[in-house]
Design a protein around this motif. Structure first.
Motif, mmCIF file in Angstrom:
data_model
loop_
_atom_site.group_PDB
_atom_site.id
_atom_site.type_symbol
_atom_site.label_atom_id
_atom_site.label_comp_id
_atom_site.label_asym_id
_atom_site.label_seq_id
_atom_site.Cartn_x
_atom_site.Cartn_y
_atom_site.Cartn_z
ATOM 1 N N VAL A 231 -5.289 -23.262 -13.269
ATOM 2 C CA VAL A 231 -6.485 -23.670 -12.527
ATOM 3 C C VAL A 231 -6.781 -25.155 -12.729
ATOM 4 C CG1 VAL A 231 -7.452 -21.357 -12.665
ATOM 5 C CG2 VAL A 231 -8.141 -23.077 -14.355
ATOM 6 N N GLU A 232 -7.418 -25.739 -11.726
ATOM 7 C CA GLU A 232 -7.797 -27.149 -11.790
ATOM 8 C C GLU A 232 -9.261 -27.348 -12.192
ATOM 9 O OE1 GLU A 232 -4.177 -26.729 -9.653
ATOM 10 O OE2 GLU A 232 -6.122 -25.859 -9.110
ATOM 11 N N ALA A 233 -10.063 -26.286 -12.073
ATOM 12 C CA ALA A 233 -11.494 -26.391 -12.366
ATOM 13 C C ALA A 233 -11.994 -25.089 -12.964
ATOM 14 C CB ALA A 233 -12.274 -26.718 -11.096
ATOM 15 N N MET A 234 -13.086 -25.184 -13.743
ATOM 16 C CA MET A 234 -13.706 -23.999 -14.337
ATOM 17 C C MET A 234 -15.215 -24.094 -14.208
ATOM 18 S SD MET A 234 -11.719 -23.468 -17.966
ATOM 19 C CE MET A 234 -12.755 -22.069 -18.403
ATOM 20 N N ILE A 235 -15.838 -22.950 -13.946
ATOM 21 C CA ILE A 235 -17.282 -22.801 -14.073
ATOM 22 C C ILE A 235 -17.516 -21.784 -15.180
ATOM 23 C CG2 ILE A 235 -19.410 -22.022 -12.971
ATOM 24 C CD1 ILE A 235 -18.239 -22.911 -10.297
ATOM 25 N N ILE A 236 -18.336 -22.154 -16.158
ATOM 26 C CA ILE A 236 -18.597 -21.287 -17.302
ATOM 27 C C ILE A 236 -20.094 -21.163 -17.519
ATOM 28 C CG2 ILE A 236 -16.420 -21.862 -18.426
ATOM 29 C CD1 ILE A 236 -18.106 -23.710 -20.290
ATOM 30 N N ARG A 237 -20.475 -20.246 -18.392
ATOM 31 C CA ARG A 237 -21.869 -20.117 -18.816
ATOM 32 C C ARG A 237 -21.926 -20.467 -20.310
ATOM 33 N NH1 ARG A 237 -24.839 -14.987 -16.622
ATOM 34 N NH2 ARG A 237 -26.617 -16.409 -16.792
ATOM 35 N N SER A 238 -22.051 -19.481 -21.172
ATOM 36 C CA SER A 238 -22.081 -19.756 -22.614
ATOM 37 C C SER A 238 -20.709 -19.592 -23.249
ATOM 38 C CB SER A 238 -23.087 -18.821 -23.299
ATOM 39 O OG SER A 238 -24.393 -19.058 -22.807
ATOM 40 N N ASP A 239 -19.688 -19.515 -22.437
ATOM 41 C CA ASP A 239 -18.325 -19.287 -22.915
ATOM 42 C C ASP A 239 -17.830 -20.473 -23.740
ATOM 43 O OD1 ASP A 239 -17.567 -16.827 -20.944
ATOM 44 O OD2 ASP A 239 -18.856 -18.310 -19.972
ATOM 45 N N LYS A 240 -17.154 -20.180 -24.833
ATOM 46 C CA LYS A 240 -16.684 -21.223 -25.741
ATOM 47 C C LYS A 240 -15.362 -21.802 -25.222
ATOM 48 C CE LYS A 240 -15.763 -22.143 -30.635
ATOM 49 N NZ LYS A 240 -16.722 -23.257 -30.706
ATOM 50 N N ILE A 241 -15.366 -23.097 -24.961
ATOM 51 C CA ILE A 241 -14.181 -23.787 -24.454
ATOM 52 C C ILE A 241 -13.763 -24.824 -25.486
ATOM 53 C CG2 ILE A 241 -13.196 -25.067 -22.523
ATOM 54 C CD1 ILE A 241 -14.214 -22.249 -21.814
ATOM 55 N N ASP A 242 -12.680 -24.529 -26.213
ATOM 56 C CA ASP A 242 -12.251 -25.384 -27.323
ATOM 57 C C ASP A 242 -10.873 -25.977 -27.059
ATOM 58 O OD1 ASP A 242 -10.534 -23.246 -27.682
ATOM 59 O OD2 ASP A 242 -11.536 -22.487 -29.476
ATOM 60 N N ASN A 243 -10.330 -26.607 -28.072
ATOM 61 C CA ASN A 243 -9.048 -27.299 -27.920
ATOM 62 C C ASN A 243 -7.932 -26.345 -27.493
ATOM 63 O OD1 ASN A 243 -7.602 -29.942 -28.404
ATOM 64 N ND2 ASN A 243 -6.364 -28.581 -29.664
ATOM 65 N N GLU A 244 -7.962 -25.123 -28.000
ATOM 66 C CA GLU A 244 -6.935 -24.141 -27.637
ATOM 67 C C GLU A 244 -6.966 -23.835 -26.144
ATOM 68 O OE1 GLU A 244 -5.235 -19.799 -29.170
ATOM 69 O OE2 GLU A 244 -7.234 -20.468 -29.783
ATOM 70 N N VAL A 245 -8.169 -23.749 -25.601
ATOM 71 C CA VAL A 245 -8.302 -23.493 -24.160
ATOM 72 C C VAL A 245 -7.765 -24.681 -23.361
ATOM 73 C CG1 VAL A 245 -9.918 -23.038 -22.269
ATOM 74 C CG2 VAL A 245 -10.282 -21.965 -24.504
ATOM 75 N N PHE A 246 -8.124 -25.883 -23.786
ATOM 76 C CA PHE A 246 -7.639 -27.071 -23.075
ATOM 77 C C PHE A 246 -6.114 -27.187 -23.154
ATOM 78 C CE2 PHE A 246 -12.094 -28.565 -23.886
ATOM 79 C CZ PHE A 246 -12.461 -28.677 -22.557
ATOM 80 N N ASP A 247 -5.549 -26.824 -24.300
ATOM 81 C CA ASP A 247 -4.087 -26.835 -24.427
ATOM 82 C C ASP A 247 -3.429 -25.888 -23.427
ATOM 83 O OD1 ASP A 247 -3.865 -28.740 -26.415
ATOM 84 O OD2 ASP A 247 -3.785 -27.293 -28.067
#
Length: 306
Positions: A50-66
Motif C-alpha cells: 500500500v501507498e497510504a494508510m488511515i489509522i485510529r489508535s493503531d500502533k505504527i512502529d519501525n517494524e510496520v514501516f519496514d
C-alpha cells in the motif's frame, strides 16, 4: 492506482468507511480494509503493497514501516498521534498527518458529561453542586480547549486558560481569562480540564504539587493522554485530600487503587473522547481528503513529522 489501507483494530462505522471510499474513488485511489485484526502479523502483511494508510489508535512502529516498502503517507484519524513512531516514519521517508479539529466537539461534550456526573456525586442520591459560577481552567487552548470554553459559557462558568504556545490576546479575544502559568490556573480554578499532548515536557507533569494547588472541592478532568498524569502522586494526593475528584476517559494503570477512593473517581473502560458517530465520520473522511490532496499536489498541510 495508489492503494489506501484502512487499518483499524477498532473499526470506523460503516458510514465513515463509505465516505472514505467515496473520496478515494473520486480521486482515483483504491481502498482496502483491515478491521478488527488481532495480531500484528496481520497488519504487517496488509501494509506490504500500500501507498497510504488511515489509522485510529493503531500502533505504527519501525517494524510496520519496514514492512511497508511502498508507503508514502499515514494519516491518524484524530488529533493525537503518539501511537505513531515519527522518527521511524521520517527515516523511511513517510509523511505522517493527523486530522486536527475533527473530534473536538465530541471530546468537549464528553468533558461536560463526566463533569456533571462528578459534581452531582456520580448520581448517588446525595446533594451535589452546580457548575454555574464555578471557575473552569483549560490547560492547552487548542481546538478542543476552545470548544470546552464555548460550552462552559453555556453553563455560566468563569473560564480561564493557559497555553504556553497560544498568545494571551488570542485567548482573551474569546472572552476567556488568560493566566500566566499552569500553577496559576490550578490555584485559581475549582475545575481543571486537561488538553495537553503527551510530550517530553508534559509527561508526568500533572503531579502532587500541581494538583495540590487546587481549591477545596476541586475536580480534575483528563481527556488528553494517560502519560501526562503522575499516577502515584495523584493517588497519594487524593488519599490525603478527600475533597478532590478525578474523572477521565483514559483508565489509569492503577485503576483498582483509584477505585478505593470512595466515589471520588471515575474512568470509562476505554478511551471515549472521539467515540461518536459524527466524530468517527468527520475524522475518517478528513483523512481521506488529506491523502487525496497529498497524491494530487503534494499537500502536507497537517504533517506532524519532519
Amino acid at each position: 492506482m495508489a492503494k489506501i489501507l484502512i487499518a483499524t483494530e477498532k473499526p470506523f462505522a460503516k458510514v465513515a468507511v463509505d465516505g472514505i471510499k467515496e473520496v478515494a474513488e473520486t480521486a482515483g485511489l483504491e481502498v482496502v480494509l483491515l478491521e478488527k485484526y488481532t495480531e500484528k502479523a496481520q497488519l504487517l502483511a496488509a501494509v506490504a503493497d500500500v501507498e497510504a494508510m488511515i489509522i485510529r489508535s493503531d500502533k505504527i512502529d519501525n517494524e510496520v514501516f519496514d514492512a511497508a516498502k511502498n508507503l508514502k503517507i499515514v494519516v491518524r484519524a484524530g488529533a493525537g498521534y503518539d501511537n505513531v513512531d515519527l522518527e521511524a516514519a521520517t527515516a523511511h521517508g513517510v509523511v505522517v498527518m493527523n486530522t486536527p479539529g475533527q473530534n473536538s466537539n465530541a471530546v468537549a461534550e464528553l468533558v461536560f458529561g463526566m463533569l456533571v456526573f462528578a459534581v452531582r456525586n456520580f448520581y448517588n442520591g446525595k446533594a451535589g453542586t452546580e457548575l454555574k459560577g464555578k471557575k473552569l481552567g483549560i490547560l492547552a487552548y487548542g481546538n478542543v480547549g476552545r470548544r470546552v470554553a464555548h460550552i462552559a459559557k453555556g453553563f455560566d462558568m468563569d473560564v480561564y486558560a493557559y497555553d504556553a504556545y497560544c498568545p494571551a490576546a488570542a485567548i482573551e479575544s474569546d472572552g476567556v481569562k488568560a493566566v500566566s502559568s499552569q500553577d496559576e490556573l490550578f490555584e485559581q480554578c475549582e475545575v481543571v480540564s486537561l488538553h495537553i499532548p503527551a510530550t517530553a515536557e508534559t509527561r508526568q507533569s500533572i503531579n502532587y504539587a500541581l494538583v495540590g494547588k487546587m481549591p477545596k472541592g476541586g475536580v480534575l478532568v483528563n481527556t488528553a493522554r494517560k502519560e501526562v498524569i503522575n499516577e502515584p502522586e495523584l493517588l497519594k494526593l487524593m488519599q490525603e485530600r478527600t475533597d478532590l475528584k478525578y474523572v477521565t476517559d483514559i483508565m489509569p494503570e492503577t485503576d483498582a487503587d483509584f477505585r478505593m477512593l470512595g466515589g471520588r473517581y471515575f474512568s470509562t473502560p476505554k478511551k471515549m473522547g472521539a467515540q461518536t458517530a459524527e466524530a468517527n465520520i468527520n475524522a475518517g473522511v478528513a483523512a481521506a481528503h488529506q491523502i487525496a490532496a497529498f497524491f494530487k499536489d503534494g499537500c502536507t498541510k497537517y504533517q506532524v513529522n519532519k
